[in-house]
Design a protein around this motif. Structure first.
Motif, mmCIF file in Angstrom:
data_model
loop_
_atom_site.group_PDB
_atom_site.id
_atom_site.type_symbol
_atom_site.label_atom_id
_atom_site.label_comp_id
_atom_site.label_asym_id
_atom_site.label_seq_id
_atom_site.Cartn_x
_atom_site.Cartn_y
_atom_site.Cartn_z
ATOM 1 N N UNK A 119 -61.841 6.932 -89.575
ATOM 2 C CA UNK A 119 -62.252 7.903 -90.585
ATOM 3 C C UNK A 119 -61.901 9.335 -90.260
ATOM 4 N N UNK A 120 -61.095 9.533 -89.235
ATOM 5 C CA UNK A 120 -60.709 10.890 -88.836
ATOM 6 C C UNK A 120 -59.197 11.094 -88.867
ATOM 7 N N UNK A 121 -58.809 12.345 -89.026
ATOM 8 C CA UNK A 121 -57.423 12.742 -88.757
ATOM 9 C C UNK A 121 -57.522 13.666 -87.544
ATOM 10 N N UNK A 122 -57.019 13.158 -86.434
ATOM 11 C CA UNK A 122 -57.201 13.862 -85.170
ATOM 12 C C UNK A 122 -55.914 14.585 -84.761
ATOM 13 N N UNK A 123 -56.058 15.799 -84.311
ATOM 14 C CA UNK A 123 -54.916 16.532 -83.766
ATOM 15 C C UNK A 123 -54.964 16.426 -82.255
ATOM 16 N N UNK A 124 -53.972 15.769 -81.673
ATOM 17 C CA UNK A 124 -53.913 15.645 -80.214
ATOM 18 C C UNK A 124 -52.990 16.740 -79.704
ATOM 19 N N UNK A 125 -53.554 17.692 -79.047
ATOM 20 C CA UNK A 125 -52.779 18.852 -78.615
ATOM 21 C C UNK A 125 -52.647 18.881 -77.096
ATOM 22 N N UNK A 126 -51.568 19.446 -76.648
ATOM 23 C CA UNK A 126 -51.346 19.559 -75.206
ATOM 24 C C UNK A 126 -50.011 20.211 -74.946
ATOM 25 N N UNK A 127 -49.900 20.752 -73.733
ATOM 26 C CA UNK A 127 -48.632 21.410 -73.378
ATOM 27 C C UNK A 127 -47.551 20.340 -73.197
ATOM 28 N N UNK A 128 -46.294 20.772 -73.080
ATOM 29 C CA UNK A 128 -45.214 19.823 -72.810
ATOM 30 C C UNK A 128 -45.501 19.102 -71.492
ATOM 31 N N UNK A 129 -45.317 17.785 -71.495
ATOM 32 C CA UNK A 129 -45.511 17.009 -70.261
ATOM 33 C C UNK A 129 -46.975 16.759 -69.932
ATOM 34 N N UNK A 130 -47.876 17.051 -70.855
ATOM 35 C CA UNK A 130 -49.298 16.836 -70.550
ATOM 36 C C UNK A 130 -49.701 15.368 -70.721
ATOM 37 N N UNK A 131 -48.838 14.572 -71.343
ATOM 38 C CA UNK A 131 -49.109 13.141 -71.464
ATOM 39 C C UNK A 131 -49.510 12.675 -72.852
ATOM 40 N N UNK A 132 -49.193 13.467 -73.867
ATOM 41 C CA UNK A 132 -49.555 13.078 -75.242
ATOM 42 C C UNK A 132 -48.824 11.786 -75.643
ATOM 43 N N UNK A 133 -47.509 11.779 -75.404
ATOM 44 C CA UNK A 133 -46.720 10.597 -75.793
ATOM 45 C C UNK A 133 -47.103 9.391 -74.942
ATOM 46 N N UNK A 134 -47.393 9.628 -73.673
ATOM 47 C CA UNK A 134 -47.790 8.516 -72.797
ATOM 48 C C UNK A 134 -49.114 7.922 -73.276
ATOM 49 N N UNK A 135 -50.017 8.776 -73.684
ATOM 50 C CA UNK A 135 -51.304 8.287 -74.199
ATOM 51 C C UNK A 135 -51.074 7.427 -75.451
ATOM 52 N N UNK A 136 -50.173 7.859 -76.305
ATOM 53 C CA UNK A 136 -49.820 7.065 -77.489
ATOM 54 C C UNK A 136 -49.254 5.699 -77.096
ATOM 55 N N UNK A 137 -48.405 5.726 -76.072
ATOM 56 C CA UNK A 137 -47.799 4.453 -75.632
ATOM 57 C C UNK A 137 -48.852 3.517 -75.059
ATOM 58 N N UNK A 138 -49.829 4.063 -74.375
ATOM 59 C CA UNK A 138 -50.907 3.230 -73.820
ATOM 60 C C UNK A 138 -51.781 2.685 -74.951
ATOM 61 N N UNK A 139 -52.107 3.532 -75.892
ATOM 62 C CA UNK A 139 -52.955 3.100 -77.023
ATOM 63 C C UNK A 139 -52.252 2.017 -77.850
ATOM 64 N N UNK A 140 -50.910 2.143 -77.987
ATOM 65 C CA UNK A 140 -50.177 1.186 -78.835
ATOM 66 C C UNK A 140 -49.711 -0.059 -78.074
ATOM 67 N N UNK A 141 -49.901 -0.094 -76.760
ATOM 68 C CA UNK A 141 -49.532 -1.285 -75.994
ATOM 69 C C UNK A 141 -48.115 -1.269 -75.468
ATOM 70 N N UNK A 142 -47.488 -0.122 -75.445
ATOM 71 C CA UNK A 142 -46.127 -0.047 -74.891
ATOM 72 C C UNK A 142 -46.155 0.175 -73.384
ATOM 73 N N UNK A 143 -47.300 0.586 -72.869
ATOM 74 C CA UNK A 143 -47.464 0.762 -71.422
ATOM 75 C C UNK A 143 -48.767 0.090 -71.016
ATOM 76 N N UNK A 144 -48.791 -0.435 -69.799
ATOM 77 C CA UNK A 144 -50.047 -1.008 -69.303
ATOM 78 C C UNK A 144 -50.593 -0.104 -68.204
ATOM 79 N N UNK A 145 -51.898 -0.086 -68.080
ATOM 80 C CA UNK A 145 -52.490 0.777 -67.048
ATOM 81 C C UNK A 145 -52.881 -0.062 -65.834
ATOM 82 N N UNK A 146 -52.778 0.568 -64.666
ATOM 83 C CA UNK A 146 -53.070 -0.158 -63.420
ATOM 84 C C UNK A 146 -54.580 -0.248 -63.186
ATOM 85 N N UNK A 147 -55.294 0.808 -63.579
ATOM 86 C CA UNK A 147 -56.750 0.754 -63.402
ATOM 87 C C UNK A 147 -57.433 1.351 -64.631
ATOM 88 N N UNK A 148 -58.691 0.959 -64.798
ATOM 89 C CA UNK A 148 -59.420 1.391 -65.987
ATOM 90 C C UNK A 148 -59.215 0.407 -67.121
#
Lengths: 269, 259
Positions: free
Chosen positions: A28-57
């Motif tokens: 129910x939200x439109x979220x703005x994910x903000x961050x400097x270059x290289x802060x990990x915005x795209x990586x977070x997207x890849x983790x959320x979408x299943x393109x990357x797996x995390x080692x812990x957590x």
């Protein structure tokens, strides 16, 4: 919709990009994910979408572990990456080929958004410009009616009128059971569109608040002098001092750029 | 809906792949038809002086398989070649099994159907046309190669070897991002050399014959138990290798990350 607990992530032998990152988001939200270059915005997207797996957590998206990439999960997720590949076929053929894989696909909505973006179905995807391709992908993503839409730098390559149309079509297409996360460093492009701001910096979510919460507490304005204002944060701009002040009176529109700069410079808001 | 395999979703996925790659596939097919036709016309009418026998067909068939192997099967999973394509490929709403089966059919099963059909059709057309164009009475082009009786003469160990190579190059597509065909061939050569070295070492220390590689079953049965044992071992060994290859490449695809 998204539950991320204590994840650590790094590429190869580099230092940790995320250290014990926690993040959760509801529909129910439109979220703005903000961050400097290289802060990990795209990586977070890849983790959320299943393109990357995390080692812990742990990561749970729409009630499932995204890295399993189950079809029932994938048909409710559409990710528009910053760089993408589109086959050299017409829009019409692409829609014909791809729409069958998304059970909630709304052809009527697609026609409407394509018309808003001035795109014709006969156009060949290999012959249109970068910006037009991006517009097509945004239109397709919205038409899938997926529960989770991830847009990585969606306004890159869009001309000024298209950015306004982008805001309009996203705002008018989103439904209550959907979550849209827009990652961008062009914060002005998503002003008046997002209802929540999330800032990622140094591997952590350092700010996560709804716009109304921000406007309830802070005022954003431009003043000629700051001597008697006691601002929380200030920047010198062409028209004077841009300031963030504690709200004292009527609320003002949130200056996302100023807010973002204040947050990443360590101003506690 | 089943998240492992669903026929309706598989058909939708196959339709998507077909429509999206139709132009490329049509281009490949027409190049192949033109290439085979041109080659046969030139070679049969000029270089072999119109005499084209079963042995020639065998050589030509194996050549075609080799071309398919390197340029087509060796480039399996083209959706994994770049980050942009991989994002699309991995996030298409179909299961890993469905994507794997589709690719397996397209890159491994399809060549074993397409090559004989293409050869049969084109070769008959070429030979028929040549008969009409050239003076063929002193020439002999034997197309009975395509009759079922030729299956009896098939060297099944060659066919098994060919299938194995197809599987190896197919599996390489999930492992190597750049130049998968070349890297798969080099890996296959290294692995097979190692395997043969170990086999010969084991065989020589156990004093058993390695003639099993070419001996047919009926001959083996007339020989002593030691040879029969080594023959069985080789079959199981290669079968195990095929299972490891297929399951390994499937797991690689399932665990693929976009780094």
């Amino acid at each position: 919709m998204i539950e991320i607990s204590d994840i650590n992530y790094r590429y190869g032998r580099q230092k940790n990009l995320f250290s014990n990152l926690n993040y959760s988001e509801k529909a129910g939200n439109i979220v703005g994910l903000l961050g400097k270059n290289g802060s990990g915005k795209s990586t977070l997207f890849k983790i959320i979408s299943g393109l990357l797996s995390v080692k812990s957590g742990s990561v749970t998206t729409m009630g499932t572990e995204p890295f399993h990439r189950k079809p029932s999960f994938l048909n409710q997720l559409y990710f528009v990456p910053e760089e993408y590949h589109l086959p050299s076929i017409s829009i019409k053929h692409y829609v014909k080929a791809y729409s069958g894989l998304y059970p909630g696909f709304d052809a009527e909505l697609l026609h409407q958004i394509l018309a808003d973006f001035e795109l014709k179905e006969t156009m060949k995807l290999s012959r249109i410009s970068y910006g037009q391709k991006k517009k097509f992908l945004i239109a397709f993503a919205l038409a899938t009616n997926c529960k989770l839409l991830l847009f990585d730098e969606p306004t890159n390559g869009l001309d000024i009128p298209s950015k306004a149309i982008f805001r309009k079509v996203v705002a008018s297409s989103v439904k209550d059971d959907q979550l849209i996360i827009i990652s961008t460093h062009q914060v002005r492009d998503i002003e008046n569109l997002i209802d929540k701001i999330v800032v990622i910096d140094n591997g952590k979510i350092i700010f996560n608040r709804e716009i109304y919460q921000i406007s309830e507490r802070y005022a954003f304005s431009t003043v000629s002098s700051i001597s008697d204002k006691n601002p929380l944060y200030t920047e010198v701009g062409p028209a004077g001092h841009r300031v963030i002040l504690p709200l004292n009176g009527s609320s003002t529109p949130v200056d996302i750029e100023l807010l973002f700069n204040a947050i990443v410079k360590g101003v506690i808001l | 809906m089943n998240d492992i395999f669903n026929l309706k979703r598989f058909i939708s996925y196959a339709k998507y792949q077909t429509l999206v790659n139709l132009r490329v596939k049509m281009l490949l097919l027409s190049s192949l038809i033109i290439g085979i036709t041109g080659y046969l016309f030139i070679v049969i009418s000029y270089f072999t002086n119109g005499n084209w026998f079963g042995t020639h067909w065998w050589a030509f068939t194996y050549l075609l398989f080799a071309i398919f192997l390197i340029f087509y099967t060796g480039n399996s999973f083209p959706g994994l070649r770049s980050k942009e394509k991989a994002t699309d490929f991995l996030l298409i709403p179909a299961s890993t099994l469905e994507k794997y089966i589709y690719e397996f059919f397209e890159r491994v099963v399809f060549p074993f159907i397409a090559i004989p059909v293409l050869l049969f059709t084109i070769c008959n057309a070429v030979v028929y046309s040549l008969g009409g164009i050239l003076e063929m009475n002193h020439r002999y082009v034997d197309i009975s190669f395509f009759s079922l009786s030729y299956l009896q003469d098939l060297d099944w160990s060659m066919v098994a070897g060919l299938v194995f190579m197809f599987l190896f190059l197919f599996a390489g597509g999930t492992l190597f991002k750049r130049f998968p065909a070349i890297k798969s061939i080099v890996s296959m050569a290294v692995i097979m050399s190692l395997v043969m070295y170990v086999l010969f070492k084991v065989a020589s220390s156990a004093k058993i014959s390695l003639g099993f590689l070419v001996i047919e079953t009926r001959v083996v049965n007339e020989l002593d138990n030691q040879v029969t044992t080594s023959y069985d071992f080789s079959v199981w060994f290669f079968l195990a290798l095929v299972i490891i290859l297929i399951s390994g490449s499937y797991m690689l695809l399932k665990r693929k990350e976009l780094k």
